[in-house]
Motif scaffolding. Structure first.
Motif, PDB file in Angstrom:
ATOM      1  N   GLY A  30       0.795  -1.228   0.141  1.00 17.90           N
ATOM      2  CA  GLY A  30      -0.046  -0.024  -0.064  1.00 17.90           C
ATOM      3  C   GLY A  30       0.832   1.332  -0.064  1.00 17.90           C
ATOM      4  O   GLY A  30       0.231   2.404   0.059  1.00 17.90           O
ATOM      5  N   ILE A  31       1.957   1.099  -0.151  1.00 16.71           N
ATOM      6  CA  ILE A  31       2.888   2.267  -0.158  1.00 16.71           C
ATOM      7  C   ILE A  31       2.819   3.171  -1.643  1.00 16.71           C
ATOM      8  O   ILE A  31       3.247   2.622  -2.401  1.00 16.71           O
ATOM      9  CB  ILE A  31       4.489   2.107   0.398  1.00 16.71           C
ATOM     10  N   THR A  32       2.577   4.405  -1.240  1.00 12.11           N
ATOM     11  CA  THR A  32       2.416   5.200  -2.530  1.00 12.11           C
ATOM     12  C   THR A  32       3.660   6.161  -2.884  1.00 12.11           C
ATOM     13  O   THR A  32       4.068   6.291  -3.728  1.00 12.11           O
ATOM     14  CB  THR A  32       1.191   6.213  -2.391  1.00 12.11           C
ATOM     15  N   SER A  33       4.422   6.438  -1.827  1.00  9.10           N
ATOM     16  CA  SER A  33       5.484   7.234  -2.022  1.00  9.10           C
ATOM     17  C   SER A  33       6.744   6.795  -0.886  1.00  9.10           C
ATOM     18  O   SER A  33       6.134   6.347   0.304  1.00  9.10           O
ATOM     19  CB  SER A  33       5.209   8.804  -1.897  1.00  9.10           C
ATOM     20  N   MET A  34       7.755   7.263  -1.063  1.00  5.23           N
ATOM     21  CA  MET A  34       9.099   6.956  -0.131  1.00  5.23           C
ATOM     22  C   MET A  34       9.766   8.182  -0.359  1.00  5.23           C
ATOM     23  O   MET A  34       9.807   9.033  -1.226  1.00  5.23           O
ATOM     24  CB  MET A  34       9.700   5.821  -0.308  1.00  5.23           C
ATOM     25  N   LEU A  47      11.998  18.008   4.805  1.00  2.00           N
ATOM     26  CA  LEU A  47      11.815  17.290   3.632  1.00  2.00           C
ATOM     27  C   LEU A  47      13.233  17.069   2.997  1.00  2.00           C
ATOM     28  O   LEU A  47      13.550  18.372   2.783  1.00  2.00           O
ATOM     29  CB  LEU A  47      10.692  17.558   2.931  1.00  2.00           C
ATOM     30  N   VAL A  48      13.663  16.450   2.263  1.00  2.00           N
ATOM     31  CA  VAL A  48      14.967  16.182   1.405  1.00  2.00           C
ATOM     32  C   VAL A  48      14.483  15.867  -0.059  1.00  2.00           C
ATOM     33  O   VAL A  48      14.647  16.559  -1.012  1.00  2.00           O
ATOM     34  CB  VAL A  48      15.910  15.282   1.999  1.00  2.00           C
ATOM     35  N   ALA A  49      13.760  14.678  -0.027  1.00  2.00           N
ATOM     36  CA  ALA A  49      13.387  14.346  -1.349  1.00  2.00           C
ATOM     37  C   ALA A  49      12.437  13.182  -1.147  1.00  2.00           C
ATOM     38  O   ALA A  49      12.380  12.385  -0.252  1.00  2.00           O
ATOM     39  CB  ALA A  49      14.538  13.905  -2.226  1.00  2.00           C
ATOM     40  N   THR A  50      11.420  13.161  -2.191  1.00  2.00           N
ATOM     41  CA  THR A  50      10.467  11.970  -2.315  1.00  2.00           C
ATOM     42  C   THR A  50      10.459  11.530  -3.834  1.00  2.00           C
ATOM     43  O   THR A  50      10.738  11.999  -4.763  1.00  2.00           O
ATOM     44  CB  THR A  50       9.078  12.678  -2.012  1.00  2.00           C
ATOM     45  N   VAL A  51       9.922  10.108  -3.754  1.00  2.00           N
ATOM     46  CA  VAL A  51       9.773   9.606  -5.142  1.00  2.00           C
ATOM     47  C   VAL A  51       8.268   8.645  -4.998  1.00  2.00           C
ATOM     48  O   VAL A  51       8.186   8.166  -3.783  1.00  2.00           O
ATOM     49  CB  VAL A  51      10.854   8.698  -5.508  1.00  2.00           C
ATOM     50  N   THR A  52       7.546   8.879  -5.771  1.00  2.00           N
ATOM     51  CA  THR A  52       6.214   7.890  -5.872  1.00  2.00           C
ATOM     52  C   THR A  52       6.231   6.527  -6.394  1.00  2.00           C
ATOM     53  O   THR A  52       7.272   6.704  -7.050  1.00  2.00           O
ATOM     54  CB  THR A  52       5.288   8.971  -6.717  1.00  2.00           C
ATOM     55  N   SER A  53       5.522   5.972  -6.347  1.00  2.00           N
ATOM     56  CA  SER A  53       5.462   4.710  -6.960  1.00  2.00           C
ATOM     57  C   SER A  53       5.583   4.746  -8.481  1.00  2.00           C
ATOM     58  O   SER A  53       5.999   3.804  -9.125  1.00  2.00           O
ATOM     59  CB  SER A  53       4.129   3.724  -6.431  1.00  2.00           C
ATOM     60  N   GLY A  54       4.972   5.729  -9.076  1.00  2.00           N
ATOM     61  CA  GLY A  54       5.104   5.875 -10.595  1.00  2.00           C
ATOM     62  C   GLY A  54       6.396   6.604 -10.968  1.00  2.00           C
ATOM     63  O   GLY A  54       6.567   6.747 -12.216  1.00  2.00           O
ATOM     64  N   GLY A  55       7.306   6.977 -10.043  1.00  2.49           N
ATOM     65  CA  GLY A  55       8.597   7.426 -10.416  1.00  2.49           C
ATOM     66  C   GLY A  55       8.987   8.904 -10.273  1.00  2.49           C
ATOM     67  O   GLY A  55       9.970   9.280 -10.619  1.00  2.49           O
ATOM     68  N   ILE A  69      17.280  10.683  -5.668  1.00  3.55           N
ATOM     69  CA  ILE A  69      16.647   9.869  -5.181  1.00  3.55           C
ATOM     70  C   ILE A  69      16.077   8.801  -6.341  1.00  3.55           C
ATOM     71  O   ILE A  69      15.789   9.301  -7.183  1.00  3.55           O
ATOM     72  CB  ILE A  69      15.269  10.385  -4.450  1.00  3.55           C
ATOM     73  N   SER A  70      16.537   7.618  -5.957  1.00  4.20           N
ATOM     74  CA  SER A  70      15.946   6.543  -6.866  1.00  4.20           C
ATOM     75  C   SER A  70      15.379   5.233  -6.027  1.00  4.20           C
ATOM     76  O   SER A  70      15.562   5.216  -4.922  1.00  4.20           O
ATOM     77  CB  SER A  70      17.445   6.181  -7.788  1.00  4.20           C
ATOM     78  N   ARG A  71      14.829   4.483  -6.908  1.00  2.00           N
ATOM     79  CA  ARG A  71      14.367   3.316  -6.354  1.00  2.00           C
ATOM     80  C   ARG A  71      14.588   2.045  -7.076  1.00  2.00           C
ATOM     81  O   ARG A  71      14.991   2.275  -8.267  1.00  2.00           O
ATOM     82  CB  ARG A  71      12.762   3.224  -6.058  1.00  2.00           C
ATOM     83  N   ASP A  72      14.791   0.893  -6.412  1.00  3.18           N
ATOM     84  CA  ASP A  72      15.070  -0.415  -6.858  1.00  3.18           C
ATOM     85  C   ASP A  72      13.981  -1.310  -6.399  1.00  3.18           C
ATOM     86  O   ASP A  72      14.101  -1.815  -5.232  1.00  3.18           O
ATOM     87  CB  ASP A  72      16.423  -0.904  -6.742  1.00  3.18           C
TER      88      ASP A  72
END
Length: 114
Positions: A30-34, A47-55, A69-72
């Protein structure tokens, strides 16, 4: 239901680089952003940075052009690549995940020496 564990903090000289990692475990469906927040001594958490599930990404103005910020998704991990670090970046950096609830990591110390 969600556990966030940060790593990668440490001591670096001004102008140097550091990469923070945040690995999520548990019920992450259920996480939408990190993202990342930080708290310097004597200052409020910001706040520093955020990334949504859509990128989609968003950055606070003090770090624009220096932090990425990036995600894997395969590793359930979010990264914060920090370059051109300055002493004012010294803070405890906290990973955050948002969904039905807000989850926080334990924080990792980043210290930038002049």
């Amino acid at each position: 239901q969600v556990q966030l564990v940060e790593s990668g903090g440490g001591l670096v000289q001004a102008g140097g680089s550091l990469r923070l990692s945040c690995t999520a475990s548990g019920s992450i469906f259920g996480i939408t952003s990190m993202g990342w927040y930080r708290q310097a001594p004597g200052k409020q958490r910001e706040l520093v940075a955020t990334v949504t599930s859509g990128g989609s990404t968003n950055y606070a103005s003090p770090v624009k052009g220096r932090f990425t910020i990036s995600r894997d998704n395969a590793k359930n991990t979010v990264y914060l690549q920090m370059v051109s670090l300055q002493p004012e970046d010294t803070a405890v950096y906290y990973c955050i995940a948002r969904g039905w609830n807000t989850y926080w990591g334990q924080g990792t110390q980043v210290t930038v020496s002049s």
